[in-house]
Design a protein around this motif. Structure first.
Motif, PDB file in Angstrom:
ATOM      1  N   LYS A 227       0.858  -1.022   0.199  1.00 29.21           N
ATOM      2  CA  LYS A 227       0.012  -0.011   0.070  1.00 29.21           C
ATOM      3  C   LYS A 227       0.801   1.283   0.059  1.00 29.21           C
ATOM      4  CE  LYS A 227      -4.108  -2.067   0.318  1.00 29.21           C
ATOM      5  NZ  LYS A 227      -4.953  -1.968  -0.864  1.00 29.21           N
ATOM      6  N   SER A 228       1.939   1.430   0.702  1.00 26.59           N
ATOM      7  CA  SER A 228       2.670   2.398   0.717  1.00 26.59           C
ATOM      8  C   SER A 228       3.708   2.616  -0.612  1.00 26.59           C
ATOM      9  CB  SER A 228       3.797   2.001   1.800  1.00 26.59           C
ATOM     10  OG  SER A 228       3.574   2.042   3.056  1.00 26.59           O
ATOM     11  N   LEU A 229       3.788   1.557  -1.261  1.00 26.66           N
ATOM     12  CA  LEU A 229       4.488   1.633  -2.811  1.00 26.66           C
ATOM     13  C   LEU A 229       3.229   2.431  -3.549  1.00 26.66           C
ATOM     14  CD1 LEU A 229       6.608  -1.538  -3.065  1.00 26.66           C
ATOM     15  CD2 LEU A 229       7.349   0.835  -2.632  1.00 26.66           C
ATOM     16  N   LEU A 230       2.367   1.732  -3.394  1.00 19.78           N
ATOM     17  CA  LEU A 230       1.191   2.430  -4.448  1.00 19.78           C
ATOM     18  C   LEU A 230       0.866   3.722  -4.284  1.00 19.78           C
ATOM     19  CD1 LEU A 230      -1.266   1.960  -6.583  1.00 19.78           C
ATOM     20  CD2 LEU A 230      -2.540   1.193  -4.650  1.00 19.78           C
ATOM     21  N   PHE A 231       0.997   4.131  -2.645  1.00 22.24           N
ATOM     22  CA  PHE A 231       0.642   5.761  -2.486  1.00 22.24           C
ATOM     23  C   PHE A 231       1.899   6.321  -2.957  1.00 22.24           C
ATOM     24  CE2 PHE A 231       1.261   9.376   0.629  1.00 22.24           C
ATOM     25  CZ  PHE A 231      -0.340   9.632   0.665  1.00 22.24           C
ATOM     26  N   PHE A 232       2.978   5.972  -2.849  1.00 18.06           N
ATOM     27  CA  PHE A 232       4.274   6.716  -3.358  1.00 18.06           C
ATOM     28  C   PHE A 232       4.072   6.883  -4.892  1.00 18.06           C
ATOM     29  CE2 PHE A 232       6.603   5.703   0.902  1.00 18.06           C
ATOM     30  CZ  PHE A 232       6.596   7.172   1.179  1.00 18.06           C
ATOM     31  N   VAL A 233       3.640   5.942  -5.669  1.00 19.04           N
ATOM     32  CA  VAL A 233       3.531   5.973  -7.093  1.00 19.04           C
ATOM     33  C   VAL A 233       2.495   6.968  -7.306  1.00 19.04           C
ATOM     34  CG1 VAL A 233       2.579   4.722  -9.022  1.00 19.04           C
ATOM     35  CG2 VAL A 233       4.283   3.579  -7.598  1.00 19.04           C
ATOM     36  N   LEU A 234       1.335   7.111  -6.610  1.00 21.83           N
ATOM     37  CA  LEU A 234       0.362   7.839  -6.718  1.00 21.83           C
ATOM     38  C   LEU A 234       0.761   9.283  -6.506  1.00 21.83           C
ATOM     39  CD1 LEU A 234      -2.903   5.964  -5.521  1.00 21.83           C
ATOM     40  CD2 LEU A 234      -2.152   6.682  -8.137  1.00 21.83           C
ATOM     41  N   LEU A 235       1.338   9.440  -5.409  1.00 21.01           N
ATOM     42  CA  LEU A 235       2.065  10.633  -4.988  1.00 21.01           C
ATOM     43  C   LEU A 235       3.201  11.423  -5.950  1.00 21.01           C
ATOM     44  CD1 LEU A 235       2.348  12.886  -2.841  1.00 21.01           C
ATOM     45  CD2 LEU A 235       4.118  11.385  -1.349  1.00 21.01           C
ATOM     46  N   ALA A 236       3.904  10.630  -6.433  1.00 21.12           N
ATOM     47  CA  ALA A 236       4.885  10.833  -7.536  1.00 21.12           C
ATOM     48  C   ALA A 236       4.248  11.420  -8.688  1.00 21.12           C
ATOM     49  CB  ALA A 236       5.691   9.704  -7.968  1.00 21.12           C
ATOM     50  N   PHE A 237       3.063  10.741  -9.192  1.00 19.24           N
ATOM     51  CA  PHE A 237       2.248  11.224 -10.438  1.00 19.24           C
ATOM     52  C   PHE A 237       1.426  12.500 -10.229  1.00 19.24           C
ATOM     53  CE2 PHE A 237      -2.103  11.449 -12.482  1.00 19.24           C
ATOM     54  CZ  PHE A 237      -1.506  11.345 -13.844  1.00 19.24           C
ATOM     55  N   PHE A 238       0.873  12.717  -9.152  1.00 19.02           N
ATOM     56  CA  PHE A 238       0.372  13.978  -8.780  1.00 19.02           C
ATOM     57  C   PHE A 238       1.333  15.183  -8.628  1.00 19.02           C
ATOM     58  CE2 PHE A 238      -3.166  11.375  -7.800  1.00 19.02           C
ATOM     59  CZ  PHE A 238      -4.368  12.031  -8.615  1.00 19.02           C
TER      60      PHE A 238
END
Length: 255
Positions: A227-238
């Motif tokens: 979940k943390s990795l997915l969160f960071f991917v989304l954070l990087a995108f935004f």
């Protein structure tokens, strides 16, 4: 029959003059004038005593954040500070920190980076000052932003809707903000480098959120990592999208 000779100044209900608290609303009877001593005593009672709501909320958000957050979502509204008051406390401490920055408490802070690569037509210092002027709005806006990311990460979890994700981050984001900014102010007496102090806070910020989300969503270590990795991917995108928008605004300001 008890003599009624006083009207509560809070709820307008009459009660006996011998009472120290209103039996209807619980408000304290105050007949003395406000003095510096009384203000200091009231401040200590509200914010420094072990049993006050702020201290209890602050401690419990470390010990068991799910107790505070889920308790609020399930209807417990008086045991701990509500999330919106916690937001105001965070904004107040953040405002104090910005005041200290502007007054040079942390020494000279260079926001322009490498002076050899500065864009002459773009004033980074002025841009940063503008961000400071709107820090209350920016702090508040971060909460629904992180709530959106969290809702996307936990899309299959139906036990928390988007509004409830906002409550989660209203507590966790402001809690870690109060903690880290307070540490920065205290450490600022010894380390006159705001950038260094800020960098030292990132492990605390991420570490606390990992800890809080693990407890709130009852995650395993494997689930937390994914979940943390997915969160960071989304954070990087935004983050890239936001940088692109800022870049476009900078480019237009140079024309």
């Amino acid at each position: 029959m008890k003599k009624v000779s006083m009207i509560c100044k809070n709820c307008d209900v009459p009660f006996n003059e011998d009472f120290q608290f209103c039996p209807h609303c619980g408000g304290r009877v105050v007949n003395e004038r406000v003095t510096t001593k009384s203000l200091l005593i009231e401040f200590a009672e509200k914010f420094l005593s072990y049993d006050n709501k702020f201290a209890k909320t602050f401690r419990m958000l470390f010990k068991a954040p799910e107790t505070v957050i889920n308790g609020y979502l399930q209807g417990a509204r008086h045991k701990y500070i509500n999330p919106f008051t916690y937001l105001l406390i965070s904004i107040t401490i953040s405002g104090l920190n910005i005041y200290l920055m502007k007054k040079g408490f942390y020494g000279e802070i260079n926001f322009t980076g490498n002076s050899d690569n500065k864009i002459e037509n773009f004033d980074m210092q002025n841009f940063t000052s503008s961000i400071f002027d709107y820090h209350s709005f920016i702090t508040t806006a971060f909460i629904p932003f992180f709530a959106l990311l969290s809702k996307l990460v936990f899309w299959k979890r139906k036990d928390y809707n988007f509004a409830e994700h906002n409550i989660i981050y209203c507590y966790t984001y402001n809690h870690v903000s109060i903690l880290t900014i307070s540490l920065i102010i205290v450490l600022g007496f010894f380390v006159k480098s705001y950038m260094t102090l800020s960098a030292l806070m990132y492990p605390i910020i991420f570490g606390y959120h990992f800890y809080a989300l693990k407890r709130i969503f009852n995650l395993t270590i494997k689930q937390l990592i994914l979940k943390s990795l997915l969160f960071f991917v989304l954070l990087a995108f935004f983050y890239i999208v936001i940088l692109f928008i800022i870049g476009m605004l900078m480019f237009k300001s140079m024309l």
